[in-house]
Design an enzyme around this catalytic site. Structure first.
Site, mmCIF file in Angstrom:
data_model
loop_
_atom_site.group_PDB
_atom_site.id
_atom_site.type_symbol
_atom_site.label_atom_id
_atom_site.label_comp_id
_atom_site.label_asym_id
_atom_site.label_seq_id
_atom_site.Cartn_x
_atom_site.Cartn_y
_atom_site.Cartn_z
ATOM 1 N N PHE A 182 -0.316 -17.572 -31.990
ATOM 2 C CA PHE A 182 0.534 -18.608 -31.388
ATOM 3 C C PHE A 182 0.322 -19.971 -32.024
ATOM 4 O O PHE A 182 1.204 -20.841 -31.956
ATOM 5 C CB PHE A 182 0.296 -18.674 -29.876
ATOM 6 N N LYS A 183 -0.812 -20.170 -32.659
ATOM 7 C CA LYS A 183 -1.080 -21.469 -33.281
ATOM 8 C C LYS A 183 -0.039 -21.810 -34.359
ATOM 9 O O LYS A 183 0.212 -22.979 -34.637
ATOM 10 C CB LYS A 183 -2.480 -21.491 -33.894
ATOM 11 N N ASP A 184 0.563 -20.778 -34.967
ATOM 12 C CA ASP A 184 1.570 -21.031 -35.997
ATOM 13 C C ASP A 184 2.760 -21.813 -35.463
ATOM 14 O O ASP A 184 3.380 -22.587 -36.193
ATOM 15 C CB ASP A 184 2.085 -19.704 -36.570
ATOM 16 N N THR A 236 -6.892 -20.988 -34.813
ATOM 17 C CA THR A 236 -6.488 -22.319 -35.274
ATOM 18 C C THR A 236 -6.780 -22.496 -36.755
ATOM 19 O O THR A 236 -5.969 -23.056 -37.499
ATOM 20 C CB THR A 236 -7.205 -23.419 -34.466
ATOM 21 N N LEU A 253 1.442 -25.374 -35.647
ATOM 22 C CA LEU A 253 0.822 -25.861 -36.881
ATOM 23 C C LEU A 253 1.746 -25.787 -38.087
ATOM 24 O O LEU A 253 1.608 -26.587 -39.021
ATOM 25 C CB LEU A 253 -0.479 -25.109 -37.141
#
Length: 463
Positions: free
Chosen positions: A111-113, A144, A116
């Protein structure tokens, strides 16, 4: 739109400066001075929008005069064009009331994509024409790091130094970081450290005037407001597809550092009809204890099969304490100084009462996590340990209406744990099929401030 620090004394900043700064100079975290408001009609009008257009609609009030609508749309189009699913964050139905929101279709399968990929482009846009290099320092419990590295690898004028606790991330998570060989990427494995230790080092670097003054430091952890801003979008995107604003939707969020679920809180403050935000923790349950009894006391980190949640100090919880406690920066600064000195704190009555209006919480142990993975597999879905913790909490939560569990990582990132629980060993997508054949590069350091800052000072470009 202007941004203030949760601790009250750092300068008020606009969106561009908040994005490039990360942590506030007084040790606090930046939040909007006011929450943008969306009416029922505004939310209903999102029902037929693509993910990119939803993102533009939700984020435009936050960027102020630093980006035009067309510039924001171009950045979102580029960021989400790298996702493997046309819906970017698709919903999957498990039964009559449980849904998964798949947030792992980006380049590093987590989910960090979602945040980011956009943050990397924002850095590049805001640094264009500047001769002053940016030094990104971050800590990761697994996801992350790879997402941030992918977002900035090879970008001009940016160096990234990513700290991870040695031996406490999965083999896939580690290799997604350490096989990126771009010259501006520096991976640091900390010996004998937890994620909390790594995160504390990052905060210490930002707060050390002698070190921070030598570089233009910025953050990619969820202490950076722009990252949380991007995560607000998928709450709106999911909710309108399940009937919002005509009905409320509950969300179950596996969380350690509180950033992902705080984005849901922000969505609710903006007008999204959220039935409940269910904070799902593993046995490292500081957030469950804080929300259920007011006890925010850090213990010893217990390593689990859900390493991204093996955290005892949740940075973003400070944002909730600030908002729920009446936005008194001075009072919160004193409260946080007490916590940092003793690693123990009681929430005030106001903080507890206001948080309880929207938050519930649960603690999920290893057996319950495995049972949720098995139940999902019987419903035709393979999920990772973190998602399973969210689903276990969702299934026993007392809420009305549909419940969306945030599926935060592709199951192949934790294939050993998935196989133990379900008998299925998920395969990596084709684009990462050769991950274990790629060359790794990282350095191992003791988890001390002097060792890490010396390493960075030797390699980073001074301001």
């Amino acid at each position: 739109m202007r941004y203030q620090s949760t601790r009250g004394t750092a300068p008020i900043l606009g969106f561009r400066d908040v994005t490039l700064t990360g942590l506030a100079s007084d040790g606090g975290l930046y939040v909007p001075e006011t929450w943008p408001q969306f009416s029922r009609d505004d939310i209903a009008a999102m029902a037929d929008l693509s993910y990119v257009e939803t993102a533009v609609r939700v984020m435009l009030p936050f960027v102020g005069e630093d980006l035009t609508e067309d510039e924001l749309r171009a950045l979102c189009t580029q960021a989400y064009g790298r996702f493997s699913h046309a819906a970017v964050t698709p919903l999957v139905q498990l039964d009559h009331r449980h849904f998964l929101l798949e947030l792992f279709h980006g380049p590093t399968l987590a989910f960090k994509d979602v945040a980011l990929q956009l943050l990397g482009l924002l850095f590049e846009k805001f640094l264009a024409g500047s001769a002053e290099p940016l030094t990104i320092v971050g800590a990761t419990s697994g996801d992350t790091g790879s997402a941030a590295i992918d977002a900035v690898a090879g970008r001009h004028g940016v160096d990234i130094f990513m700290l991870h606790p040695k031996g406490r991330v999965s083999d896939v998570q580690r290799r997604q970081m350490t096989t990126v060989l771009a010259p501006n990427v520096h991976n640091i494995a900390l010996e004998g450290a937890s994620f909390d230790d790594a995160q504390a080092l990052v905060k210490a670097m930002f707060n050390d005037a002698g070190f921070a003054g030598r570089f233009r430091l910025s953050a990619v952890n969820s202490i950076n407001w722009a990252r949380l801003m991007a995560q607000i979008v998928y709450y709106f995107y999911a909710a309108v597809r399940l009937g919002a604003p005509e009905r409320k939707v509950a969300f179950a969020v596996p969380t350690g550092n509180f950033g992902d679920v705080f984005a849901g809180y922000a969505a609710a403050r903006m007008g999204l009809p959220v039935e409940r935000l269910i904070v799902a923790t593993n046995v490292n349950d500081i957030l469950h204890r804080a929300l259920s009894s007011g006890d925010y006391s850090a213990g010893t980190v217990t390593p689990t099969a859900a390493p991204s949640m093996d955290i005892q100090v949740s940075s973003n919880f400070e944002r909730l304490l600030f908002d729920a406690g009446g936005r008194d920066g001075g009072a919160l600064a004193a409260q946080m100084r007490g916590f940092e000195a003793s690693r123990a704190m009681r929430l005030t009555n106001a903080q507890q009462t206001n948080a309880a209006e929207i938050f519930a919480s649960d603690r999920i142990d290893a057996g319950e996590m495995a049972q949720a993975m098995l139940w999902a597999s019987q419903s035709g879905e393979t999920i990772d340990p973190h998602t399973a913790i969210g689903l276990a909490a969702a299934r026993r939560a007392e809420v009305q209406g549909p419940v969306v569990t945030l599926a935060t990582a592709h199951p192949a990132k934790f294939r050993d744990a998935v196989e133990r629980a379900t008998g299925l060993r998920p395969a990596l997508p084709a684009r990462l099929a050769d991950l274990f054949d790629r060359e790794e590069r990282y350095d191992t350091l003791p988890g001390s401030f002097d060792a890490v800052t010396a390493y960075i000072a030797e390699r980073a470009q001074p301001r």
